[in-house]
Design a protein around this motif. Structure first.
Motif, PDB file in Angstrom:
ATOM      1  N   ALA A   1      -0.711   1.078   4.772  1.00  0.00           N
ATOM      2  CA  ALA A   1      -0.768  -0.378   4.996  1.00  0.00           C
ATOM      3  C   ALA A   1      -1.983  -0.967   4.286  1.00  0.00           C
ATOM      4  O   ALA A   1      -1.891  -2.022   3.644  1.00  0.00           O
ATOM      5  CB  ALA A   1      -0.809  -0.688   6.481  1.00  0.00           C
ATOM      6  N   ALA A   2      -3.120  -0.290   4.380  1.00  0.00           N
ATOM      7  CA  ALA A   2      -4.326  -0.767   3.695  1.00  0.00           C
ATOM      8  C   ALA A   2      -4.125  -0.764   2.177  1.00  0.00           C
ATOM      9  O   ALA A   2      -4.524  -1.716   1.483  1.00  0.00           O
ATOM     10  CB  ALA A   2      -5.530   0.095   4.070  1.00  0.00           C
ATOM     11  N   ALA A   3      -3.487   0.277   1.667  1.00  0.00           N
ATOM     12  CA  ALA A   3      -3.207   0.340   0.225  1.00  0.00           C
ATOM     13  C   ALA A   3      -2.250  -0.781  -0.183  1.00  0.00           C
ATOM     14  O   ALA A   3      -2.424  -1.404  -1.240  1.00  0.00           O
ATOM     15  CB  ALA A   3      -2.615   1.697  -0.134  1.00  0.00           C
TER      16      ALA A   3
ATOM     17  N   LEU B   1       3.702  -9.834   1.185  1.00  0.00           N
ATOM     18  CA  LEU B   1       3.549  -8.379   1.158  1.00  0.00           C
ATOM     19  C   LEU B   1       2.422  -7.938   2.084  1.00  0.00           C
ATOM     20  O   LEU B   1       2.525  -6.910   2.755  1.00  0.00           O
ATOM     21  CB  LEU B   1       3.283  -7.880  -0.266  1.00  0.00           C
ATOM     22  CG  LEU B   1       4.486  -7.818  -1.189  1.00  0.00           C
ATOM     23  CD1 LEU B   1       4.051  -7.457  -2.601  1.00  0.00           C
ATOM     24  CD2 LEU B   1       5.509  -6.815  -0.676  1.00  0.00           C
ATOM     25  N   ARG B   2       1.356  -8.715   2.111  1.00  0.00           N
ATOM     26  CA  ARG B   2       0.241  -8.372   3.007  1.00  0.00           C
ATOM     27  C   ARG B   2       0.680  -8.472   4.470  1.00  0.00           C
ATOM     28  O   ARG B   2       0.343  -7.614   5.274  1.00  0.00           O
ATOM     29  CB  ARG B   2      -0.951  -9.278   2.729  1.00  0.00           C
ATOM     30  CG  ARG B   2      -1.658  -8.902   1.456  1.00  0.00           C
ATOM     31  CD  ARG B   2      -2.869  -9.758   1.224  1.00  0.00           C
ATOM     32  NE  ARG B   2      -3.640  -9.210   0.120  1.00  0.00           N
ATOM     33  CZ  ARG B   2      -4.237  -9.931  -0.786  1.00  0.00           C
ATOM     34  NH1 ARG B   2      -4.182 -11.257  -0.744  1.00  0.00           N
ATOM     35  NH2 ARG B   2      -4.919  -9.344  -1.745  1.00  0.00           N
TER      36      ARG B   2
ATOM     37  N   THR C   1       9.986  -1.097   2.796  1.00  0.00           N
ATOM     38  CA  THR C   1      10.767   0.071   3.190  1.00  0.00           C
ATOM     39  C   THR C   1      10.387   1.291   2.351  1.00  0.00           C
ATOM     40  O   THR C   1      10.281   2.401   2.874  1.00  0.00           O
ATOM     41  CB  THR C   1      12.276  -0.223   3.071  1.00  0.00           C
ATOM     42  OG1 THR C   1      12.581  -1.352   3.898  1.00  0.00           O
ATOM     43  CG2 THR C   1      13.112   0.957   3.498  1.00  0.00           C
ATOM     44  N   VAL C   2      10.146   1.082   1.071  1.00  0.00           N
ATOM     45  CA  VAL C   2       9.705   2.182   0.203  1.00  0.00           C
ATOM     46  C   VAL C   2       8.346   2.699   0.669  1.00  0.00           C
ATOM     47  O   VAL C   2       8.141   3.908   0.814  1.00  0.00           O
ATOM     48  CB  VAL C   2       9.651   1.739  -1.273  1.00  0.00           C
ATOM     49  CG1 VAL C   2       8.946   2.775  -2.131  1.00  0.00           C
ATOM     50  CG2 VAL C   2      11.052   1.475  -1.798  1.00  0.00           C
ATOM     51  N   PHE C   3       7.421   1.778   0.927  1.00  0.00           N
ATOM     52  CA  PHE C   3       6.097   2.182   1.400  1.00  0.00           C
ATOM     53  C   PHE C   3       6.192   2.869   2.762  1.00  0.00           C
ATOM     54  O   PHE C   3       5.466   3.828   3.028  1.00  0.00           O
ATOM     55  CB  PHE C   3       5.159   0.973   1.478  1.00  0.00           C
ATOM     56  CG  PHE C   3       4.489   0.647   0.185  1.00  0.00           C
ATOM     57  CD1 PHE C   3       3.206   1.100  -0.084  1.00  0.00           C
ATOM     58  CD2 PHE C   3       5.130  -0.109  -0.777  1.00  0.00           C
ATOM     59  CE1 PHE C   3       2.578   0.805  -1.283  1.00  0.00           C
ATOM     60  CE2 PHE C   3       4.517  -0.418  -1.976  1.00  0.00           C
ATOM     61  CZ  PHE C   3       3.233   0.039  -2.229  1.00  0.00           C
TER      62      PHE C   3
ATOM     63  N   PHE D   1       4.571  -4.656   9.283  1.00  0.00           N
ATOM     64  CA  PHE D   1       5.935  -4.169   9.459  1.00  0.00           C
ATOM     65  C   PHE D   1       6.038  -2.707   9.013  1.00  0.00           C
ATOM     66  O   PHE D   1       6.623  -1.872   9.689  1.00  0.00           O
ATOM     67  CB  PHE D   1       6.881  -5.054   8.646  1.00  0.00           C
ATOM     68  CG  PHE D   1       8.294  -4.571   8.549  1.00  0.00           C
ATOM     69  CD1 PHE D   1       9.181  -4.766   9.590  1.00  0.00           C
ATOM     70  CD2 PHE D   1       8.737  -3.919   7.415  1.00  0.00           C
ATOM     71  CE1 PHE D   1      10.492  -4.326   9.494  1.00  0.00           C
ATOM     72  CE2 PHE D   1      10.035  -3.474   7.310  1.00  0.00           C
ATOM     73  CZ  PHE D   1      10.922  -3.676   8.364  1.00  0.00           C
ATOM     74  N   MET D   2       5.418  -2.416   7.859  1.00  0.00           N
ATOM     75  CA  MET D   2       5.458  -1.064   7.305  1.00  0.00           C
ATOM     76  C   MET D   2       4.788  -0.069   8.246  1.00  0.00           C
ATOM     77  O   MET D   2       5.311   1.013   8.498  1.00  0.00           O
ATOM     78  CB  MET D   2       4.783  -1.067   5.932  1.00  0.00           C
ATOM     79  CG  MET D   2       4.898   0.211   5.158  1.00  0.00           C
ATOM     80  SD  MET D   2       3.748   1.507   5.607  1.00  0.00           S
ATOM     81  CE  MET D   2       2.223   0.626   5.718  1.00  0.00           C
ATOM     82  N   PHE D   3       3.639  -0.431   8.787  1.00  0.00           N
ATOM     83  CA  PHE D   3       2.930   0.465   9.702  1.00  0.00           C
ATOM     84  C   PHE D   3       3.809   0.826  10.895  1.00  0.00           C
ATOM     85  O   PHE D   3       3.969   2.000  11.233  1.00  0.00           O
ATOM     86  CB  PHE D   3       1.624  -0.178  10.185  1.00  0.00           C
ATOM     87  CG  PHE D   3       1.009   0.557  11.336  1.00  0.00           C
ATOM     88  CD1 PHE D   3       0.333   1.744  11.123  1.00  0.00           C
ATOM     89  CD2 PHE D   3       1.143   0.088  12.631  1.00  0.00           C
ATOM     90  CE1 PHE D   3      -0.215   2.449  12.193  1.00  0.00           C
ATOM     91  CE2 PHE D   3       0.605   0.778  13.707  1.00  0.00           C
ATOM     92  CZ  PHE D   3      -0.080   1.961  13.485  1.00  0.00           C
TER      93      PHE D   3
END
Length: 186
Positions: free
Chosen positions: A90-92, A114-115, A42-44, A120-122
Motif C-alpha cells: 500500500a505504501a509503495a 490510486l492513493r 487488484t494486481v497490487f 482497498f488493496m490493503f
C-alpha cells in the motif's frame, strides 16, 4: 462443494450488481476510470497477498487436529505477514501513484484515486488470508455467510459513494467497504 459454490455465487452476484449500479451512476468515462483503478489495485493486492491464503488453507487443514497450537501459530504468522505485506505494498502504491497514473494508465488525475484505493488493496490482501484460514478449517458455511455479508455491505456503500462523490466517492467507498468486509470473516 455446495457452500463453496454458494459463497462464490453470492460474492460474484453482489460484485456484478455493484458494478452495474456504479456504471449507471458514473457514466461510461468515469466508470472506465473506476475500472482502471480497481484493476490496478487488484494486481497490487495479488502481489501483497503473497499466496498466504493458499498457505493458510494448506497448513491449517493439516495441523488443526494433530497440532492445534501449531495451526494457531500459522494463523498468527499469516495474519501478521499479510498485514505487513499489505502495508508495504500500500505504501509503495501510494508513493508510485503519480507515476503509475501518468505512465501506465495515461490519466494523471487518477493518482488521487490510486492513493485512496491503496486502502482497498490493503484490506483485500488481508481478506485473502482470512478466507484461506476459514477454508483450512473447512468452515465453508460461515465463509458463504461472510461472502453474503460482504456483498450486502459493499453494494450500498459503493452505491452511496457513487451518488455522493462520483468517481472519487466510488473509490473511497470501495476502500471503506473492503475494510468493513473484513469484519464478517474474523
Amino acid at each position: 462443494a455446495f457452500w463453496s459454490t454458494m459463497a462464490s455465487g453470492a460474492g460474484q452476484a453482489f460484485a456484478m450488481a455493484s458494478a452495474v449500479i456504479c456504471g449507471r451512476l458514473l457514466g461510461p468515462g468515469d466508470f472506465g476510470r473506476f475500472a482502471l483503478v480497481v484493476s490496478t489495485v487488484t494486481v497490487f493486492a495479488s502481489v501483497a497477498a503473497l499466496g498466504l491464503g493458499v498457505t493458510a488453507t494448506r497448513y491449517i487443514a493439516e495441523y488443526r487436529f494433530a497440532q492445534p497450537e501449531r495451526a494457531g501459530r500459522i494463523i498468527g504468522l499469516s495474519s501478521i505477514s499479510s498485514c505487513g505485506a499489505g502495508l508495504l505494498v500500500a505504501a509503495a502504491m501510494i508513493a508510485a501513484a503519480p507515476w503509475l497514473s501518468s505512465t501506465f494508465l495515461r490519466s494523471p488525475q487518477l493518482a488521487v484515486d490510486l492513493r485512496a484505493a491503496a486502502i482497498f488493496m490493503f484490506f483485500s490482501a488481508f481478506n485473502t488470508h482470512q478466507i484461506g484460514a476459514l477454508c483450512g478449517f473447512e468452515a465453508f458455511k460461515p465463509l458463504a455467510v461472510a461472502h453474503l455479508v460482504k456483498g450486502v455491505i459493499t453494494l450500498p456503500v459503493v452505491t452511496v459513494g457513487g451518488l455522493v462523490g462520483g468517481l472519487h466517492g466510488s473509490v473511497i467507498a470501495s476502500a471503506l467497504a473492503s475494510g468493513l468486509a473484513c469484519i464478517p470473516y474474523a
